[in-house]
Design a protein around this motif. Sequence first.
Motif, mmCIF file in Angstrom:
data_model
loop_
_atom_site.group_PDB
_atom_site.id
_atom_site.type_symbol
_atom_site.label_atom_id
_atom_site.label_comp_id
_atom_site.label_asym_id
_atom_site.label_seq_id
_atom_site.Cartn_x
_atom_site.Cartn_y
_atom_site.Cartn_z
ATOM 1 N N ARG A 7 0.852 -1.182 0.000
ATOM 2 C CA ARG A 7 0.000 0.000 0.000
ATOM 3 C C ARG A 7 0.894 1.241 0.000
ATOM 4 N NH1 ARG A 7 -5.183 0.863 0.643
ATOM 5 N NH2 ARG A 7 -5.948 2.763 1.609
ATOM 6 N N PHE A 8 0.584 2.168 -0.902
ATOM 7 C CA PHE A 8 1.382 3.383 -1.060
ATOM 8 C C PHE A 8 0.403 4.542 -1.144
ATOM 9 C CE2 PHE A 8 3.607 6.488 -3.768
ATOM 10 C CZ PHE A 8 4.796 6.616 -3.062
ATOM 11 N N GLN A 9 0.427 5.380 -0.158
ATOM 12 C CA GLN A 9 -0.520 6.481 -0.115
ATOM 13 C C GLN A 9 0.181 7.760 -0.539
ATOM 14 O OE1 GLN A 9 -2.225 6.900 3.748
ATOM 15 N NE2 GLN A 9 -4.114 7.765 2.960
ATOM 16 N N MET A 10 -0.516 8.580 -1.357
ATOM 17 C CA MET A 10 0.082 9.839 -1.779
ATOM 18 C C MET A 10 -1.006 10.843 -2.098
ATOM 19 S SD MET A 10 1.503 8.885 -5.512
ATOM 20 C CE MET A 10 0.594 9.377 -6.929
ATOM 21 N N ARG A 11 -0.601 12.081 -2.127
ATOM 22 C CA ARG A 11 -1.525 13.170 -2.463
ATOM 23 C C ARG A 11 -1.006 13.818 -3.746
ATOM 24 N NH1 ARG A 11 -4.773 14.808 1.986
ATOM 25 N NH2 ARG A 11 -4.131 13.768 3.889
ATOM 26 N N ILE A 12 -1.941 14.140 -4.632
ATOM 27 C CA ILE A 12 -1.550 14.784 -5.883
ATOM 28 C C ILE A 12 -2.416 16.016 -6.120
ATOM 29 C CG2 ILE A 12 -0.631 12.719 -6.979
ATOM 30 C CD1 ILE A 12 -3.276 12.451 -8.478
ATOM 31 N N ASP A 13 -1.929 16.880 -6.931
ATOM 32 C CA ASP A 13 -2.615 18.108 -7.318
ATOM 33 C C ASP A 13 -3.840 17.740 -8.159
ATOM 34 O OD1 ASP A 13 -2.586 20.477 -9.619
ATOM 35 O OD2 ASP A 13 -2.120 21.167 -7.579
ATOM 36 N N PRO A 14 -4.936 18.484 -8.056
ATOM 37 C CA PRO A 14 -6.129 18.195 -8.873
ATOM 38 C C PRO A 14 -5.836 18.214 -10.383
ATOM 39 C CG PRO A 14 -6.695 19.737 -7.133
ATOM 40 C CD PRO A 14 -5.205 19.559 -7.086
ATOM 41 N N ASP A 15 -4.937 19.095 -10.803
ATOM 42 C CA ASP A 15 -4.576 19.147 -12.229
ATOM 43 C C ASP A 15 -3.890 17.850 -12.656
ATOM 44 O OD1 ASP A 15 -4.389 20.512 -14.746
ATOM 45 O OD2 ASP A 15 -2.239 20.754 -14.332
ATOM 46 N N THR A 16 -3.010 17.332 -11.801
ATOM 47 C CA THR A 16 -2.339 16.061 -12.091
ATOM 48 C C THR A 16 -3.358 14.933 -12.149
ATOM 49 O OG1 THR A 16 -0.353 16.864 -10.963
ATOM 50 C CG2 THR A 16 -0.507 14.493 -11.340
ATOM 51 N N ASP A 17 -4.348 14.981 -11.257
ATOM 52 C CA ASP A 17 -5.407 13.962 -11.252
ATOM 53 C C ASP A 17 -6.169 13.982 -12.577
ATOM 54 O OD1 ASP A 17 -7.030 11.920 -9.966
ATOM 55 O OD2 ASP A 17 -8.603 13.464 -9.849
ATOM 56 N N ARG A 18 -6.472 15.168 -13.088
ATOM 57 C CA ARG A 18 -7.170 15.289 -14.378
ATOM 58 C C ARG A 18 -6.306 14.734 -15.517
ATOM 59 N NH1 ARG A 18 -9.009 19.894 -11.877
ATOM 60 N NH2 ARG A 18 -7.363 21.244 -12.685
ATOM 61 N N LYS A 19 -5.014 15.047 -15.461
ATOM 62 C CA LYS A 19 -4.109 14.533 -16.492
ATOM 63 C C LYS A 19 -4.049 13.013 -16.479
ATOM 64 C CE LYS A 19 -1.039 18.523 -16.820
ATOM 65 N NZ LYS A 19 0.334 19.014 -16.626
ATOM 66 N N ILE A 20 -4.016 12.419 -15.294
ATOM 67 C CA ILE A 20 -3.980 10.955 -15.170
ATOM 68 C C ILE A 20 -5.237 10.355 -15.770
ATOM 69 C CG2 ILE A 20 -4.087 9.031 -13.524
ATOM 70 C CD1 ILE A 20 -2.184 10.656 -11.716
ATOM 71 N N LYS A 21 -6.397 10.917 -15.392
ATOM 72 C CA LYS A 21 -7.667 10.387 -15.894
ATOM 73 C C LYS A 21 -7.765 10.517 -17.414
ATOM 74 C CE LYS A 21 -10.168 10.941 -11.610
ATOM 75 N NZ LYS A 21 -11.049 11.784 -10.806
ATOM 76 N N ALA A 22 -7.227 11.593 -17.964
ATOM 77 C CA ALA A 22 -7.268 11.785 -19.416
ATOM 78 C C ALA A 22 -6.294 10.854 -20.137
ATOM 79 C CB ALA A 22 -6.937 13.239 -19.753
ATOM 80 N N ALA A 23 -5.165 10.542 -19.489
ATOM 81 C CA ALA A 23 -4.135 9.727 -20.141
ATOM 82 C C ALA A 23 -4.337 8.229 -19.949
ATOM 83 C CB ALA A 23 -2.755 10.128 -19.612
#
Length: 134
Positions: A7-23
């Motif tokens: 288990r690896f927990q992390m926090r990311i920026d909302p913009d990065t989250d959008r980029k991940i979902k798009a990619a």
Amino acid sequence: MAEEKVRFQMRIDPDTDRKIKAAMPLANCRSQNEFVETALRFYCDYLTAGDCTAVAPMYLSAIRGTVQDSENRVCRLLFKLAVEQDMVMNVLAAGMEIPDEQLKALRGRCVQNVKKTGGSVTLDDAVRYQNGGL
């Protein structure tokens, strides 16, 4: 048996989250977890390459495709050239009566000439040779 995961927990920026979902569809990943794990593996491999000359798999695939296309094109052109050369040789053979000994000597001279010139033989060179020049 399934591979054990950490288990690896992390926090990311909302913009990065959008980029991940798009990619994710572009990377053919079914989940954000799979996408992030793939991206982390890629980045770790990139960093451990030392001088960073490692080629990304997508670029390597593109390079291989380009080389394969070029190879196929050259092979097709060489085949066409061989057909044309065969036609010329048959036309000459039909109109000339060349003894076997003379043909063998010519072949040997031509092999040496091609080796010497690196394959850069012209019709002008052949005419000059046939007219007594070197």
